[in-house]
Design a protein around this motif. Structure first.
Motif, PDB file in Angstrom:
ATOM      1  N   GLU A  86       0.809  -1.224   0.000  1.00  0.00           N
ATOM      2  CA  GLU A  86       0.000   0.000   0.000  1.00  0.00           C
ATOM      3  C   GLU A  86       0.842   1.274   0.000  1.00  0.00           C
ATOM      4  OE1 GLU A  86      -3.285   2.014  -0.644  1.00  0.00           O
ATOM      5  OE2 GLU A  86      -3.291  -0.162  -0.493  1.00  0.00           O
ATOM      6  N   HIS A  87       1.922   1.298   0.788  1.00  0.00           N
ATOM      7  CA  HIS A  87       2.730   2.517   0.846  1.00  0.00           C
ATOM      8  C   HIS A  87       3.411   2.811  -0.495  1.00  0.00           C
ATOM      9  CE1 HIS A  87       5.934  -0.418   1.704  1.00  0.00           C
ATOM     10  NE2 HIS A  87       6.801   0.536   1.389  1.00  0.00           N
ATOM     11  N   LEU A 130       2.013   1.903  -3.502  1.00  0.00           N
ATOM     12  CA  LEU A 130       0.907   2.371  -4.350  1.00  0.00           C
ATOM     13  C   LEU A 130       0.623   3.845  -4.102  1.00  0.00           C
ATOM     14  CD1 LEU A 130      -1.648  -0.597  -4.238  1.00  0.00           C
ATOM     15  CD2 LEU A 130      -0.383   0.245  -6.225  1.00  0.00           C
ATOM     16  N   GLN A 131       0.628   4.251  -2.837  1.00  0.00           N
ATOM     17  CA  GLN A 131       0.372   5.647  -2.517  1.00  0.00           C
ATOM     18  C   GLN A 131       1.435   6.566  -3.105  1.00  0.00           C
ATOM     19  OE1 GLN A 131      -0.111   5.797   1.750  1.00  0.00           O
ATOM     20  NE2 GLN A 131      -2.085   4.761   1.679  1.00  0.00           N
ATOM     21  N   LEU A 132       2.695   6.148  -3.063  1.00  0.00           N
ATOM     22  CA  LEU A 132       3.761   6.943  -3.667  1.00  0.00           C
ATOM     23  C   LEU A 132       3.580   7.081  -5.176  1.00  0.00           C
ATOM     24  CD1 LEU A 132       6.964   5.554  -1.895  1.00  0.00           C
ATOM     25  CD2 LEU A 132       6.033   7.859  -1.694  1.00  0.00           C
ATOM     26  N   GLU A 169       0.738   6.851  -6.972  1.00  0.00           N
ATOM     27  CA  GLU A 169      -0.505   7.482  -7.436  1.00  0.00           C
ATOM     28  C   GLU A 169      -0.382   8.940  -7.431  1.00  0.00           C
ATOM     29  OE1 GLU A 169      -3.320   5.740  -4.716  1.00  0.00           O
ATOM     30  OE2 GLU A 169      -3.777   4.176  -6.145  1.00  0.00           O
TER      31      GLU A 169
END
Length: 101
Positions: free
Chosen positions: A94-95, A97-99, A101
């Motif tokens: 998740e971390h 993916l957040q970077l 996006e």
């Protein structure tokens, strides 16, 4: 182009060896398409432009352009996030993916 993707991720704060140690995942190349337009020469200083074309739960498709006084090559590379032991596809952490996006 491989090094450019690694350095691009590093610039975002993602060190791939640390990613493997902390999460047990690695990115592997699944598919590559390259159009060679002009040759590079020995000792040319090359620039590789990298952008995300498509971001999925387990895959990233990159568009890359290799330049030196104009465009030398264009490519699309799909990488898949896999378990480092089994090499089976897994969700991108998740971390990360957040970077991206």
């Amino acid at each position: 182009m491989e090094r450019a993707r690694t350095e691009w991720l590093r610039a975002l704060g993602v060190e791939q060896t640390v990613l493997r140690e902390e999460t047990g995942v690695v990115f592997v190349v699944r598919h590559v398409t390259v159009d060679y337009l002009k040759p590079a020469r020995f000792n040319d200083l090359l620039t590789v432009l990298t952008r995300i074309k498509r971001l999925g739960e387990a895959r990233i498709r990159f568009a890359q352009t290799l330049q030196c006084n104009g465009v030398l090559a264009t490519s699309e590379i799909e990488v898949v996030c896999v378990n480092a032991l089994t090499f089976k596809p897994v969700r991108i952490p998740e971390h990360i993916l957040q970077l991206l996006e």
